[in-house]
Design an enzyme around this catalytic site. Sequence first.
Site, PDB file in Angstrom:
ATOM      1  N   GLU A  99       0.873  -1.158   0.029  1.00 38.64           N
ATOM      2  CA  GLU A  99      -0.106   0.034   0.004  1.00 38.64           C
ATOM      3  C   GLU A  99       0.890   1.394   0.129  1.00 38.64           C
ATOM      4  OE1 GLU A  99      -3.769   1.441   2.353  1.00 38.64           O
ATOM      5  OE2 GLU A  99      -2.297   0.658   3.775  1.00 38.64           O
ATOM      6  N   CYS A 124      -4.756  -3.773   3.713  1.00 46.02           N
ATOM      7  CA  CYS A 124      -4.215  -3.114   4.897  1.00 46.02           C
ATOM      8  C   CYS A 124      -5.501  -3.195   6.091  1.00 46.02           C
ATOM      9  CB  CYS A 124      -4.025  -1.527   4.815  1.00 46.02           C
ATOM     10  SG  CYS A 124      -2.748  -1.026   6.271  1.00 46.02           S
ATOM     11  N   LYS A 178     -10.285   0.309  -1.912  1.00 49.05           N
ATOM     12  CA  LYS A 178     -10.283  -0.168  -0.325  1.00 49.05           C
ATOM     13  C   LYS A 178     -11.544   0.309   0.071  1.00 49.05           C
ATOM     14  CE  LYS A 178      -7.301   0.938   3.740  1.00 49.05           C
ATOM     15  NZ  LYS A 178      -6.335   1.271   4.275  1.00 49.05           N
TER      16      LYS A 178
END
Length: 266
Positions: free
Chosen positions: A40, A153, A113
């Site tokens: 990321e 993440c 995301k």
Amino acid sequence: MKIAALQTVSTPDVDRNLDTAGRLLAQAAAQGVRLAALPEYFCLMGRRDEDKLAIAEDDGAGPIQDFLAAQARRHGMWIIGGTLPIKAATPGRVRNACCAWNPTGERVARYDKIHLFAFDNGGERYDEARVLEAGDTPVAFEAEGWRIGLSVCYDLRFPELYRALMQPPCDLLVVPAAFTHTTGQAHWDLLLRARAVENQCFVLAPAQGGRHENGRRTWGHSQLIDPWGQVLACQDEGEAVVAAEADPAVQTRVRQQLPALAHRRL
């Protein structure tokens, strides 16, 4: 298939970060890696959250996306490009997008995301929603007979996303990340192995790892985990190519011996 998590300690300079990514991708290709994933924010760890806005690209076009497509063609390798900022419909926001390219340089997937990180322990404070617009759709793609699910993440803390990606079951879950040192030390390894075990698939986790020029410290520990929860390769901090063979026979054996996916009731 030999796969690799590439670990970086990215800077506020996009060009330097792309140079680092190019060097690590070349190292991975030289080791026979067929699929490599960047972490990321591999292209920018800015000094302010708003720095992402200045480098945001249109969907499908821009120097960062062009770089990743060219690297995939050059090395004849599948590349999962960590995340990069893609312009959002909402003014003052970007999507934190994880895109994948095939060995001919064609983009085959884009995942935005879904879960946006927020943390405040009195000493550290983060709120991704200040500049990010959340995605809303799970994404998986096919590569050389493997079904590969994408996540980013903070998504790691939400097992329902991975259950959605398991219909039909994935063979590999990829988690590009920039976990803080604080949260990573507490939960990174634990959550990654849980996702591997409960979904009985390989997990590839490329991470930022070290002290960044903006003062932030990330946890690192990029790794590859097998469907039984065993760590096949790991690097604690610093730039690295973390590579290992992902043997589909291991996954087949685990799912045959312990058919947990077939036992789901809820």
